[in-house]
Scaffold this active site. Structure first.
Site: not given
Ligand code: DGL
Length: 281
Positions: A18-19, A51, A81-82, A197, A199
């Site tokens: 993930d990010s 994002g 991560c979406n 997301c 997170h």
């Molecule tokens: N956790 C990430 C997602 O599912 C992205 C968060 C990010 O880095 O902006 O999209």
């Protein structure tokens, strides 16, 4: 680094990335459903958030991280991560056609089947909500079900969760941010909130509290972590890649930012204390 089905080994680890720390919400479901598997978790926190990156930047990061995880022997990949799934899963599948890859997408389909009034809010990063893949999914599900999806970019929210600011105090900045993003959705009559997301499940309690301050109606939250873990199990079974060894499974963390930050997230969010290594990929 190449990957071929014939070199895959059942006892090899699964790579998850993930990010940042958001993918830990997916790792939690993977550990619950596949408790015998060795896992490597890669938090690209040095480059977070995704994002606000361009699509090409997210594709480049995803390819570099996947190459690293394959060097470490990954037998399967979870893009937890979406934003990275929407931007990069096509490129990853094209580069590694034999590698079992599972992505995460905002749960529009499950939301449409759960919603009573067909009004659904999708909370996600700006980049994810602008991706062609997501827009095509919205069109397809709307056409099939008649549901209306209101897309709400939650700028800055993943960043706050990255800092482990989970909105536990109703007067803190994360809570104020949730109020700003969620109240207008409720005012438009949505009865379902898609957590688009990885997170966001970590602020689920604060989201529920925010909702309760506005309505006593039943508002359903949709998170796809559980479905992702089930899909991973199916892919491993299809490729005969379930781990055979019976010794205790290993978990290893990697981060492109501070080791202490990922260690703190593992322990604060999941009560786990795996070894964590810093690297520049
Ligand atoms: N956790 C990430 C997602 O599912 C992205 C968060 C990010 O880095 O902006 O999209």
């Amino acid at each position: 680094m190449t990957f071929t089905a014939s070199t895959a080994r059942p006892n090899a680890p699964i790579g998850i990335f993930d990010s940042g720390v958001g993918g830990l919400s997916v790792l939690r479901h993977i550990r619950a459903q596949l408790p015998q598997e060795d896992l490597m978790y890669f938090a690209d926190s040095g480059y977070a958030p995704y994002g606000d990156k361009t699509e090409q930047q997210v594709v480049d990061r995803s390819l570099a991280i996947t190459a690293f995880l394959l060097q470490q022997g990954a037998k399967a990949l979870v893009v937890a991560c979406n934003t990275a799934t929407i931007a990069a899963i096509k490129a990853l599948r094209a580069r590694y056609p034999d590698l079992p890859i599972v992505g995460v997408e905002p749960g529009l389909k499950p939301a449409a089947s759960i919603s009573r009034n067909g009004k659904i809010a999708v909370l996600a990063t700006e980049r994810a909500l602008r991706g062609d893949k997501l827009l095509a999914l919205r069109e397809q599900v709307s056409a099939a079900t008649g549901a209306t999806f209101i897309l709400q970019p939650c700028i800055g929210l993943a960043d706050r969760i990255e800092q482990c600011e989970l909105g536990n105090d109703p007067t803190d900045a994360t809570s104020a941010m949730l109020e700003r993003y969620i109240a207008p959705m409720l005012a438009q009559g949505v009865d379902t909130l898609v957590l688009g997301c990885t997170h966001y499940p970590f602020v689920q309690d604060a989201i529920v509290r925010t909702v309760r301050a506005h309505t006593q109606e039943t508002i359903t939250l949709v998170d796809t972590g559980d479905a992702v873990a089930r899909q991973l199990a199916r892919l491993l079974d299809a490729a005969s890649l379930r781990r055979i060894d019976n010794d205790a499974p290993r978990l290893q963390g990697y981060t492109t930012a501070k080791v202490e930050a990922l260690a703190k997230a593992f322990s604060g969010l999941l009560d786990l204390q795996p070894p964590v290594t810093h690297l520049s990929v």
